[in-house]
Design a protein around this motif. Sequence first.
Motif, PDB file in Angstrom:
ATOM      1  N   UNK A  26     -33.386  25.644  28.627  1.00 15.12           N
ATOM      2  CA  UNK A  26     -32.539  26.827  28.588  1.00 15.12           C
ATOM      3  C   UNK A  26     -33.099  27.825  29.581  1.00 15.12           C
ATOM      4  N   UNK A  27     -32.274  28.259  30.531  1.00 17.20           N
ATOM      5  CA  UNK A  27     -32.723  29.183  31.562  1.00 17.20           C
ATOM      6  C   UNK A  27     -32.078  30.547  31.366  1.00 17.20           C
ATOM      7  N   UNK A  28     -32.602  31.552  32.040  1.00 14.41           N
ATOM      8  CA  UNK A  28     -32.092  32.915  31.935  1.00 14.41           C
ATOM      9  C   UNK A  28     -32.113  33.578  33.297  1.00 14.41           C
ATOM     10  N   UNK A  29     -31.080  34.366  33.567  1.00 15.61           N
ATOM     11  CA  UNK A  29     -30.985  35.102  34.828  1.00 15.61           C
ATOM     12  C   UNK A  29     -30.151  36.353  34.590  1.00 15.61           C
ATOM     13  N   UNK A  30     -30.205  37.286  35.542  1.00 19.50           N
ATOM     14  CA  UNK A  30     -29.446  38.520  35.410  1.00 19.50           C
ATOM     15  C   UNK A  30     -29.238  39.188  36.750  1.00 19.50           C
ATOM     16  N   UNK A  31     -28.861  40.480  36.703  1.00 21.18           N
ATOM     17  CA  UNK A  31     -28.664  41.250  37.927  1.00 21.18           C
ATOM     18  C   UNK A  31     -29.624  42.444  37.928  1.00 21.18           C
ATOM     19  N   UNK A  35     -30.666  47.626  32.338  1.00 16.83           N
ATOM     20  CA  UNK A  35     -30.538  46.996  31.030  1.00 16.83           C
ATOM     21  C   UNK A  35     -30.566  45.480  31.140  1.00 16.83           C
ATOM     22  N   UNK A  36     -30.027  44.955  32.243  1.00 15.89           N
ATOM     23  CA  UNK A  36     -30.077  43.512  32.464  1.00 15.89           C
ATOM     24  C   UNK A  36     -31.514  43.048  32.587  1.00 15.89           C
ATOM     25  N   UNK A  37     -32.316  43.782  33.349  1.00 14.94           N
ATOM     26  CA  UNK A  37     -33.721  43.409  33.523  1.00 14.94           C
ATOM     27  C   UNK A  37     -34.486  43.516  32.205  1.00 14.94           C
ATOM     28  N   UNK A  38     -34.223  44.586  31.438  1.00 12.36           N
ATOM     29  CA  UNK A  38     -34.929  44.767  30.168  1.00 12.36           C
ATOM     30  C   UNK A  38     -34.585  43.645  29.198  1.00 12.36           C
ATOM     31  N   UNK A  39     -33.309  43.290  29.137  1.00 14.95           N
ATOM     32  CA  UNK A  39     -32.897  42.230  28.227  1.00 14.95           C
ATOM     33  C   UNK A  39     -33.419  40.879  28.703  1.00 14.95           C
ATOM     34  N   UNK A  40     -33.494  40.710  30.008  1.00 18.27           N
ATOM     35  CA  UNK A  40     -34.024  39.461  30.554  1.00 18.27           C
ATOM     36  C   UNK A  40     -35.495  39.285  30.160  1.00 18.27           C
ATOM     37  N   UNK A  60     -33.092  36.940  39.649  1.00 17.17           N
ATOM     38  CA  UNK A  60     -32.131  38.048  39.697  1.00 17.17           C
ATOM     39  C   UNK A  60     -31.132  37.810  40.828  1.00 17.17           C
ATOM     40  N   UNK A  61     -29.841  37.960  40.511  1.00 14.21           N
ATOM     41  CA  UNK A  61     -28.793  37.907  41.528  1.00 14.21           C
ATOM     42  C   UNK A  61     -28.383  39.336  41.855  1.00 14.21           C
ATOM     43  N   UNK A  62     -28.599  39.745  43.093  1.00 17.96           N
ATOM     44  CA  UNK A  62     -28.269  41.093  43.542  1.00 17.96           C
ATOM     45  C   UNK A  62     -26.990  41.042  44.385  1.00 17.96           C
ATOM     46  N   UNK A  63     -25.881  41.647  43.909  1.00 19.67           N
ATOM     47  CA  UNK A  63     -24.635  41.608  44.679  1.00 19.67           C
ATOM     48  C   UNK A  63     -24.769  42.194  46.082  1.00 19.67           C
ATOM     49  N   UNK A  64     -25.754  43.076  46.300  1.00 25.01           N
ATOM     50  CA  UNK A  64     -25.956  43.647  47.631  1.00 25.01           C
ATOM     51  C   UNK A  64     -26.748  42.708  48.535  1.00 25.01           C
ATOM     52  N   UNK A  65     -27.289  41.643  47.945  1.00 22.84           N
ATOM     53  CA  UNK A  65     -28.002  40.616  48.729  1.00 22.84           C
ATOM     54  C   UNK A  65     -27.501  39.248  48.270  1.00 22.84           C
ATOM     55  N   UNK A  66     -26.341  38.839  48.763  1.00 24.15           N
ATOM     56  CA  UNK A  66     -25.691  37.605  48.297  1.00 24.15           C
ATOM     57  C   UNK A  66     -26.575  36.368  48.358  1.00 24.15           C
ATOM     58  N   UNK A  67     -27.561  36.350  49.260  1.00 24.61           N
ATOM     59  CA  UNK A  67     -28.430  35.181  49.378  1.00 24.61           C
ATOM     60  C   UNK A  67     -29.234  34.947  48.102  1.00 24.61           C
ATOM     61  N   UNK A  68     -29.412  35.992  47.292  1.00 25.37           N
ATOM     62  CA  UNK A  68     -30.163  35.819  46.045  1.00 25.37           C
ATOM     63  C   UNK A  68     -29.436  34.872  45.095  1.00 25.37           C
ATOM     64  N   UNK A  85     -28.589  31.682  29.902  1.00 27.04           N
ATOM     65  CA  UNK A  85     -28.436  33.007  29.304  1.00 27.04           C
ATOM     66  C   UNK A  85     -28.296  33.995  30.447  1.00 27.04           C
ATOM     67  N   UNK A  86     -27.161  34.694  30.471  1.00 22.87           N
ATOM     68  CA  UNK A  86     -26.862  35.616  31.568  1.00 22.87           C
ATOM     69  C   UNK A  86     -26.832  37.038  31.031  1.00 22.87           C
ATOM     70  N   UNK A  87     -27.689  37.918  31.578  1.00 19.72           N
ATOM     71  CA  UNK A  87     -27.765  39.295  31.100  1.00 19.72           C
ATOM     72  C   UNK A  87     -27.099  40.287  32.041  1.00 19.72           C
ATOM     73  N   UNK A  88     -26.520  39.795  33.129  1.00 20.40           N
ATOM     74  CA  UNK A  88     -25.927  40.677  34.120  1.00 20.40           C
ATOM     75  C   UNK A  88     -24.426  40.853  33.969  1.00 20.40           C
ATOM     76  N   UNK A  89     -23.823  41.418  35.002  1.00 17.70           N
ATOM     77  CA  UNK A  89     -22.400  41.692  35.003  1.00 17.70           C
ATOM     78  C   UNK A  89     -21.593  40.620  35.707  1.00 17.70           C
TER      79      UNK A  89
END
Length: 236
Positions: A26-31, A35-40, A60-68, A85-89
């Motif tokens: 089970x993996x986890x990622x966020x943005x 709050x995403x980072x805290x929950x992650x 972490x997937x950063x929408x301002x850095x699509x390569x992430x 488990x996804x904690x982002x938007x």
Amino acid sequence: SLAVRKAEEARALVRAAPRSVRSGPLCAAGDPHVMSRALLRAVGRMRGPTEPSRVRPAGIVDPERPATAETVAGRLSDLGCRALVWTGGAEAAALLVAAATGTPELVATSRLKTDDGLALAGEGVRLSTVCACADVALSLRPALQRFVHDFQAESGSAPGPYAVEAYDAGRLLMEQLRLGEGTRGELVMRLAALDGFPGLVGPYARRPGSAPSFVAASVGVWRAAGSRWFPPGSPS
């Protein structure tokens, strides 16, 4: 407290992970959202259904850095994750889905229990969300149907996560203000004296050991199907 609520949601996210993770981690990622980072971080301290293995962080997937998104997608592939488990938007989730090969099933927070989340599911993503909120969209109770109708007439959209709780909180504050002089100090005292109050869906009770903080709904799980969110076991 916020820390307690994060821990509760982290446990719910891990518990909601599908049975498919029994044959993989089970993996986890966020943005980048705070709050995403805290929950992650909270999720990272949990143990998954494949105990004693811990939930594995994928980044972490950063929408301002699509390569992430490509970096995180590569980690999911390397780890063999069948559930995430996804904690982002929704914006960052869409980037990850586009970059991933064989997208794992997503278990997300209330940030994806939206129209954007449904759109993501419409692209073939298996998506569930957890939320400590009431969902009245499919209710057959007349009072709740009136609430949904009035909410849509006023805002142009159906009530989303925490709409019922916001309505109840506003109604409680207005009622308490009408009972006295309406000063901030008096309002705080009146709230501190309450053990609970009736809500639109059900009663609220004071959270044990808290300041004026009340909770009604337990953390529930919904799955996306078509244009709706359905509780597990319901027909789609």
